[in-house]
Structures are given as structure tokens and as C-alpha cells.
Design a protein around this motif. Structure first.
Motif, PDB file in Angstrom:
ATOM      1  N   UNK A 190       0.817  -1.220   0.000  1.00 13.08           N
ATOM      2  CA  UNK A 190       0.000   0.000   0.000  1.00 13.08           C
ATOM      3  C   UNK A 190       0.848   1.267   0.000  1.00 13.08           C
ATOM      4  N   UNK A 191       2.150   1.115  -0.198  1.00 16.85           N
ATOM      5  CA  UNK A 191       3.065   2.260  -0.217  1.00 16.85           C
ATOM      6  C   UNK A 191       3.394   2.643  -1.662  1.00 16.85           C
ATOM      7  N   UNK A 192       3.566   3.929  -1.896  1.00 15.30           N
ATOM      8  CA  UNK A 192       3.786   4.410  -3.266  1.00 15.30           C
ATOM      9  C   UNK A 192       5.048   3.835  -3.904  1.00 15.30           C
ATOM     10  N   UNK A 193       6.096   3.531  -3.095  1.00 15.71           N
ATOM     11  CA  UNK A 193       7.321   2.941  -3.640  1.00 15.71           C
ATOM     12  C   UNK A 193       7.427   1.455  -3.293  1.00 15.71           C
ATOM     13  N   UNK A 194       6.931   1.095  -2.121  1.00 11.03           N
ATOM     14  CA  UNK A 194       7.037  -0.291  -1.682  1.00 11.03           C
ATOM     15  C   UNK A 194       6.262  -1.261  -2.548  1.00 11.03           C
ATOM     16  N   UNK A 195       5.145  -0.788  -3.177  1.00 12.46           N
ATOM     17  CA  UNK A 195       4.337  -1.703  -3.995  1.00 12.46           C
ATOM     18  C   UNK A 195       5.120  -2.242  -5.183  1.00 12.46           C
ATOM     19  N   UNK A 196       6.067  -1.436  -5.687  1.00  9.41           N
ATOM     20  CA  UNK A 196       6.873  -1.901  -6.823  1.00  9.41           C
ATOM     21  C   UNK A 196       7.833  -3.015  -6.387  1.00  9.41           C
ATOM     22  N   UNK A 197       8.317  -2.915  -5.174  1.00  6.53           N
ATOM     23  CA  UNK A 197       9.208  -3.965  -4.647  1.00  6.53           C
ATOM     24  C   UNK A 197       8.443  -5.288  -4.522  1.00  6.53           C
ATOM     25  N   UNK A 198       7.222  -5.230  -3.974  1.00  6.24           N
ATOM     26  CA  UNK A 198       6.422  -6.452  -3.818  1.00  6.24           C
ATOM     27  C   UNK A 198       6.109  -7.064  -5.182  1.00  6.24           C
ATOM     28  N   UNK A 199       5.766  -6.233  -6.139  1.00  7.85           N
ATOM     29  CA  UNK A 199       5.478  -6.756  -7.478  1.00  7.85           C
ATOM     30  C   UNK A 199       6.716  -7.404  -8.096  1.00  7.85           C
ATOM     31  N   UNK A 200       7.890  -6.802  -7.844  1.00  3.36           N
ATOM     32  CA  UNK A 200       9.135  -7.351  -8.389  1.00  3.36           C
ATOM     33  C   UNK A 200       9.475  -8.688  -7.715  1.00  3.36           C
ATOM     34  N   UNK A 201       9.310  -8.772  -6.404  1.00 10.33           N
ATOM     35  CA  UNK A 201       9.562 -10.042  -5.699  1.00 10.33           C
ATOM     36  C   UNK A 201       8.630 -11.121  -6.237  1.00 10.33           C
ATOM     37  N   UNK A 202       7.348 -10.757  -6.409  1.00  7.57           N
ATOM     38  CA  UNK A 202       6.366 -11.732  -6.893  1.00  7.57           C
ATOM     39  C   UNK A 202       6.739 -12.236  -8.291  1.00  7.57           C
ATOM     40  N   UNK A 203       7.271 -11.337  -9.096  1.00 11.09           N
ATOM     41  CA  UNK A 203       7.660 -11.705 -10.464  1.00 11.09           C
ATOM     42  C   UNK A 203       8.714 -12.806 -10.476  1.00 11.09           C
ATOM     43  N   UNK A 204       9.692 -12.753  -9.534  1.00 12.79           N
ATOM     44  CA  UNK A 204      10.810 -13.699  -9.539  1.00 12.79           C
ATOM     45  C   UNK A 204      10.658 -14.824  -8.514  1.00 12.79           C
ATOM     46  N   UNK A 205       9.627 -14.752  -7.687  1.00 12.46           N
ATOM     47  CA  UNK A 205       9.458 -15.766  -6.630  1.00 12.46           C
ATOM     48  C   UNK A 205       9.146 -17.138  -7.216  1.00 12.46           C
ATOM     49  N   UNK A 206       9.493 -18.178  -6.467  1.00  9.45           N
ATOM     50  CA  UNK A 206       9.166 -19.547  -6.854  1.00  9.45           C
ATOM     51  C   UNK A 206       7.663 -19.783  -6.661  1.00  9.45           C
ATOM     52  N   UNK A 207       7.078 -20.761  -7.328  1.00  4.07           N
ATOM     53  CA  UNK A 207       5.621 -20.991  -7.237  1.00  4.07           C
ATOM     54  C   UNK A 207       5.099 -21.079  -5.813  1.00  4.07           C
ATOM     55  N   UNK A 208       5.774 -21.814  -4.949  1.00  5.42           N
ATOM     56  CA  UNK A 208       5.251 -21.940  -3.577  1.00  5.42           C
ATOM     57  C   UNK A 208       5.388 -20.626  -2.810  1.00  5.42           C
ATOM     58  N   UNK A 209       6.380 -19.810  -3.203  1.00  9.65           N
ATOM     59  CA  UNK A 209       6.548 -18.493  -2.561  1.00  9.65           C
ATOM     60  C   UNK A 209       5.453 -17.527  -3.027  1.00  9.65           C
ATOM     61  N   UNK A 210       5.100 -17.617  -4.303  1.00 11.35           N
ATOM     62  CA  UNK A 210       4.001 -16.788  -4.803  1.00 11.35           C
ATOM     63  C   UNK A 210       2.709 -17.132  -4.070  1.00 11.35           C
TER      64      UNK A 210
END
Length: 421
Positions: A47-67
């Protein structure tokens, strides 16, 4: 660096960019490490203006069980996440990767507060994508979702964001549910016809008329029929009238034209900007005598003076050039041989000798002496003679007349808008 420090850094512009750049280059184990640090703060970061991009980036590279783990953590508070300007971006990013049972869990939360999720400007974006996922992965959830919307139709019809949800459902849902939803909407509008011309609902009415069933079209037409004169002059209601004129059956269009094409209604329409646009939509459907009537009303309202002099002179030259066509010459010779008066022309104020002078000039191949204000009358008398002589060669002149009247109305509307400023 501990998890709090990392999250604080992710909430700054430079820190967020630094972490994203490094995740792009990181190994799977490094991405997993970053996730371990951030998972406890995932809602705050989302919910943060800059932090949301970090979460989206982590989700992009995370393993299936991590997603899956990230999704489960976020789905604990769907309302908070989706109601955030930035959190809704995260939700939209993870939606394509969710399984049907996870979509069902989201729907359970949404249905409990359907009005908020549909009317909030941020949750609305998520809802549009959620409906697509529901239709493809959770068809059994559709009836509950549609029924929850039907229970709150009044709130939906009055809100532009919620109206987008209804339109999406009309496009995506199963035929049976779609039919029930449309029936509920039309019943609601029939109870309160003013909804037809509202800024939020008119687009739905147009959509149902243009792409609905024959029964949908008939119900909408009957709703509009008795109020057509008023609707045709309104900012939003006029769009529905235009839709009927453009896509309606011949019988419906004929009813509209009969209702609007009289001196009282035309004068009322031409006195407003939106009514003027409606008249322009009608022009292509009117015959020449009716077009001349429109022009006469414009003259009486002093509107015909609005057209620029250069445009008027250019039109006169075009008309005169057209009189050289063999079909027009045939019309003039037919008049000169018959020598009879024609009632429509006489009613419009055209004397026999003025008509004879015009026809004689055409027959001899001479330049027709024609004032701008005489153009409609000139075309009217040619039309009446052509009909009597069964000569069909007036299509181009009729188009000239339509363009002429359109130009007058456009210039008048422009002049009026400038004067109001």
C-alpha cells in the motif's frame, strides 16, 4: 540489515529502485531471502507508493510456492489492499497467477461488501479483472455475485465506477445470469424513467439498445418514446436518441422522426446545443421538403446568418456547377414543357415566375442567379419537379443541402459556446 530497515528503505524512491534493480540480477535463493525479510510487512509495502513496486518485483521472480505464500498473506485483508491506490496495483499483478479456490476466497470478501468494492475508485480496477477470473475459473460463484449486485442496483446505477462493473458483467457473465441482470436493470429504469438520461446510466441504456436482444431494444424504445422530445435536447439523453436513429428498426426511426420533425419540436431542439446535434443526426434521414423546413426554422431564429461568407459563396458555386449535370437539365426542361405550379414550392413562398427563371437559366446553360438563402428553396423546387417527372437525379443536391444546414448548426453552436465564455 534487519527486516524493518529493509522495509523502510523499500518505502523510499531510491531504496525501492535499488532493491528492484538488484532483484533483477539476483539468484532464486537471494530473492527468497528478500521475501523472508519482507513477508511480515507485505501489506504495508503493497500500500506504499514505492514499496508496492518492490512487492510486485519479488512476486515476479518468486518460486511458485513463494508466490502462493505471498498471495495467502495478502488475501487476509483484500479490502484494505484493493482500496489503496497502490495496493490495487499489487492485487492486479497477482490475480493472473491465482487458482480458482483463491479467487473464490476473494469473491467471498467482495460479496460481503459489494457496494464498496464496486464504487471505490481503486477497488473498481481490481473488480473488473476479478470478474474475468470468476467467469473463467469460478462459474459456480457467478450467481452469488450477480445476485449481490441485483440487491444493490440503486447504488450501482447512481455511480459511474459501479456502472463499469455492470457493463463488464453484461459482457462476460453467462447468458442466463446476464438475462436476469438486464431484466432487473430495465425494471428499475421503467420505475424511474429519469435514469435514462442520467450521466451514469445513459451509456448502459445505449449498450443494451445497440447490443441487447430484440426484447431489450423494444423495452428501451417504449421507455424513451413518450419522452423523446425532452431526451433529444439533453446532454446524456440525446445519446440514446442518436443510437435509435442510427441502429433502430425502420419503424422505430420513423416514429422518432414523426415525433421530432415538426415546427414546434424542431424549434425547441435547435434552441439548445444538444438538440442541435440531434437535428444534425436527423438530417440524413429527412427528405428535401423536411430539410427545407429545418432551414426555414433556422432562418426564423436568425441562425442561418451564422455560416461564414466564404463557405456560403463556395456552396453557391458548387450548386451552380451541379446544375450543369444532364439529369438537372432534364428536370428543368420537364418544368418548362409542363409549365405547372407545384404546391410545396408555392407553400414555401416560391412564385411560378422565379422558378421559371431558374429553370430557363439551367436549360440554356447560363449561370443561375442564386442567393445563399435561396439554396434550400431552389433544391426544393427541383426535387418536386423531379418527383413529378419520375427523375431520380438529385442525390448530390440533397447532400449539398444537408452539408449546408449542418454547417449553419455547427457555426451557431460554436458562436453560442463562445458567447457563454
Amino acid at each position: 540489515m534487519d527486516s524493518s530497515s529493509l522495509c523502510n528503505a523499500a518505502c523510499t524512491r531510491d531504496g525501492s529502485q535499488f532493491i528492484q534493480n538488484n532483484i533483477d540480477l539476483a539468484s532464486p535463493s537471494d530473492v527468497s531471502s528478500v521475501l523472508r525479510f519482507t513477508i511480515g510487512h507485505i501489506l504495508r509495502l503493497s500500500c506504499n507508493s514505492f514499496g508496492n513496486f518492490v512487492i510486485q518485483k519479488i512476486f515476479e521472480y518468486a518460486l511458485p510456492h513463494e508466490k502462493s505464500e505471498m498471495a495467502w498473506t495478502l488475501l487476509k485483508d483484500v479490502k484494505t489492499l484493493c482500496s489503496s491506490k497502490f495496493g490495487t496495483r499489487v492485487m492486479q499483478a497477482i490475480l493472473p497467477h491465482l487458482e480458482g479456490y483463491q479467487i473464490s476466497l476473494i469473491l467471498d470478501q467482495v460479496i460481503q461488501d459489494i457496494v464498496h468494492f464496486s464504487t471505490n475508485e481503486y477497488t473498481n480496477h481490481t473488480m473488473l479483472r476479478l470478474i474475468e477470473k470468476m467467469v473463467s475459473l469460478c462459474p459456480l460463484e457467478e450467481p452469488k455475485f450477480v445476485h449481490s449486485v441485483q440487491k444493490h442496483l440503486r447504488d450501482f446505477i447512481e455511480d459511474p465506477d459501479a456502472m463499469r462493473i455492470i457493463l463488464k458483467m453484461v459482457y462476460c457473465c453467462s447468458d442466463e445470469l446476464k438475462s436476469g441482470l438486464k431484466d432487473s436493470l430495465l425494471c428499475r429504469i421503467e420505475r424511474d424513467p429519469s435514469i435514462v438520461s442520467s450521466a451514469t446510466a445513459y451509456i448502459l441504456v445505449v449498450e443494451l439498445y445497440e447490443n441487447g436482444t430484440e426484447r431489450d431494444k423494444q423495452r428501451i424504445f417504449e421507455m424513451c418514446r413518450e419522452r423523446i422530445g425532452k431526451l433529444a435536447s439533453l446532454k446524456w439523453g440525446s445519446h440514446i436518441v442518436h443510437s435509435i436513429l442510427q441502429t433502430g428498426s425502420k419503424q422505430e426511426v420513423a416514429v422518432i422522426l414523426q415525433n421530432l420533425n415538426n415546427k414546434v419540436r424542431l424549434r425547441s431542439l435547435l434552441s439548445t446545443k444538444y438538440g442541435g446535434v440531434t437535428v444534425q443526426k436527423m438530417l440524413m434521414l429527412l427528405d428535401v421538403p423536411d430539410l427545407v423546413q429545418v432551414f426555414t426554422i433556422l432562418q426564423n431564429m436568425k441562425v442561418s446568418n451564422s455560416i461564414p461568407l466564404e463557405a456560403a459563396e463556395s456552396l453557391v458555386l458548387s450548386i451552380i456547377k451541379t446544375t450543369k449535370e444532364p439529369s438537372i437539365v432534364d428536370i428543368s426542361s420537364g418544368f418548362l414543357i409542363g409549365g405547372r405550379e407545384f404546391p410545396l414550392s408555392a407553400e414555401a413562398g416560391l412564385g411560378f415566375f422565379r422558378v421559371k427563371r431558374w429553370m430557363l437559366s439551367i436549360f440554356k446553360g447560363e449561370k443561375v442567379e442564386l442567393e445563399v438563402t435561396e439554396i434550400p428553396l431552389f433544391i426544393l423546387c427541383l426535387t418536386e419537379i423531379a418527383v413529378y417527372k419520375d427523375n431520380p437525379g438529385l442525390g448530390l443536391l440533397r447532400q449539398h443541402l444537408i452539408s449546408f444546414i449542418e454547417g449553419i448548426i455547427n457555426q451557431h453552436n460554436l458562436k453560442e459556446s463562445r458567447s457563454k465564455k
